[in-house]
Design an enzyme around this catalytic site. Sequence first.
Site, mmCIF file in Angstrom:
data_model
loop_
_atom_site.group_PDB
_atom_site.id
_atom_site.type_symbol
_atom_site.label_atom_id
_atom_site.label_comp_id
_atom_site.label_asym_id
_atom_site.label_seq_id
_atom_site.Cartn_x
_atom_site.Cartn_y
_atom_site.Cartn_z
ATOM 1 N N CYS A 124 -3.199 0.240 6.848
ATOM 2 C CA CYS A 124 -3.520 -0.630 7.961
ATOM 3 C C CYS A 124 -4.008 0.181 9.261
ATOM 4 C CB CYS A 124 -2.041 -1.014 8.446
ATOM 5 S SG CYS A 124 -1.277 0.364 8.574
ATOM 6 N N GLU A 132 4.639 -4.387 12.067
ATOM 7 C CA GLU A 132 3.774 -3.594 11.723
ATOM 8 C C GLU A 132 2.684 -4.130 10.990
ATOM 9 O OE1 GLU A 132 3.792 -0.511 13.027
ATOM 10 O OE2 GLU A 132 5.775 -0.095 13.467
ATOM 11 N N GLU A 180 8.103 2.216 14.540
ATOM 12 C CA GLU A 180 8.808 2.768 13.627
ATOM 13 C C GLU A 180 8.572 4.227 13.576
ATOM 14 O OE1 GLU A 180 7.128 0.804 9.804
ATOM 15 O OE2 GLU A 180 9.364 0.062 9.866
ATOM 16 N N ASN A 221 0.703 -1.151 0.052
ATOM 17 C CA ASN A 221 -0.070 0.025 0.006
ATOM 18 C C ASN A 221 0.841 1.351 -0.098
ATOM 19 O OD1 ASN A 221 0.589 -0.680 2.517
ATOM 20 N ND2 ASN A 221 -0.981 0.022 3.715
#
Length: 487
Positions: free
Chosen positions: A283, A249, A461, A152
Amino acid sequence: MHAQPKASHYINGAFVEDERGAALDVVYPATAETIARLHLATPNIVELAVEAARAAQPAWAQMKPMERGRILRKAAELVRARNAELARLETLDTGKALQETLVADPASAADALEFFGCAIAVYNGEHIELGGPFGYTRREPLGVTVGIGAWNYPIQIAAWKAAPALAAGNAMIFKPSENTPLTALALAEILTEAGLPAGLFNVVQGAGEVGAALVGHPGVAKVSLTGSVETGKKVMGLAGSQMKHATMELGGKSPILVFDDADVENAVGGAMLGNFYSTGQICSNGTRVFVQKGIYARFLERLTARTRAIRLGDPLDPETHLGPLISAAQRERVLSYIEAGRQEGAHLHLGGGVPSLQGLEKGFFVEPTIFTEVRDDMRIAREEIFGPVMCVFSFETEEEAIARANDTEFGLAAGVFTRDLARAHRVVGRLQAGSCWINAYNLTPVELPFGGVKNSGIGRENALTALDHYSQIKAVYVETGDVESPY
Ligand code: NDP
């Protein structure tokens, strides 16, 4: 349309091909037209990448951190200078509207390169007083790290992983999603042009097996994955069996809570961004929108009107808001969830179909979709769909909203819309999510940590904390007197 790179892989500062690898056709999701043909990595390519990374990393780790940072900052400049061409390439690779990629994708990659290029100069260990003797800690790199990306946000994911890894003195091998192999190669070229020594950022193409081969390789010290929970469990399991570091993630089914006192236009705008941006393939999307009873009717009315005005079409047209999904398979998945929602008795309030767009009949489009009268136990309310499908619920009390918001295996993100300052912070404090927004949604500046709790992941992150995840602490004790020994 063509977007053929010079070769499939990027190893040791140069493009590398190995035509023995299975063919990988890259498709423009708006037309299903093949725009490039690549090859998946053979075991030989994986070996070459690990060898190059291992050879280059020790000298890089010895370099003054500010000098490493300077190269990353130069790369950030180059990414910004080439924003238009990189955005177009990202649109061809993902099908996301150019309107988005021009402002979001390379821009976010550049921000990560710049942030970590600056931050590393002041990222140090500690000095610890021990009353005579003293101690200090060193932040040492891990060695060769592996990044594995989802489809994505290809260039953003590559940079969010590469920038902190490289800043901290590691080498990285990046495997993009096989759906979107192109922009990581462009990033690799830019890093070389910015002065990154050969072997420090390598790109290898492949599906899950190549990812697994990299994670399991004895020369690799860490993996950072962006992907689904299912893949996350496999990758984390493999890394754990070899005591390797891992950052995960993963997916989500995040809640947005809209209280009676919220600004309706802002709440509607936030909910739309949190469901339809990138055609819903994000997400952290807030796919469960809980709206308090008093504002529900007005919210739904404005949401409906504004969603009807969304323009679907050719992603390269600057007027287009919403492009297609990534692939035919993903469209089938999204349509099957829409069907499941109807079967289970939710009310299909808007959309739900495949639009007919002239000249784009083969593209993987789905209309922006809104379900109401959804029960919390329906599949569309519990499982990640990864498409433009919003579920709207109503609630009465704050306590009820928090309990329902938290009743999920996921915990990536959450949003609260209210004008009541105390309530906003009180509610956010009780939501089980790694990233929360108050009166906003889905903004992820590099200065803030990003990542999930529960099944949505481990580690973070972005922000300084990402550097902790790409380094390990060495503690050093220094004696300033004699050794006291009973022997
Ligand atoms: P997948 O989990 O299917 O794949 C993610 C990556 O892992 C791909 O590059 C894939 O390769 C690779 N992979 C698959 N199996 C293995 C394995 N056994 N070992 C190593 N690597 C493997 O996710 P998608 O690409 O389908 O992306 C969608 C998912 O990603 C959604 O669930 C979404 O929520 C999540 N996501 C999470 C984000 C976050 O930051 N939390 C951001 C974006 C997406 P390949 O696909 O090429 O076969």
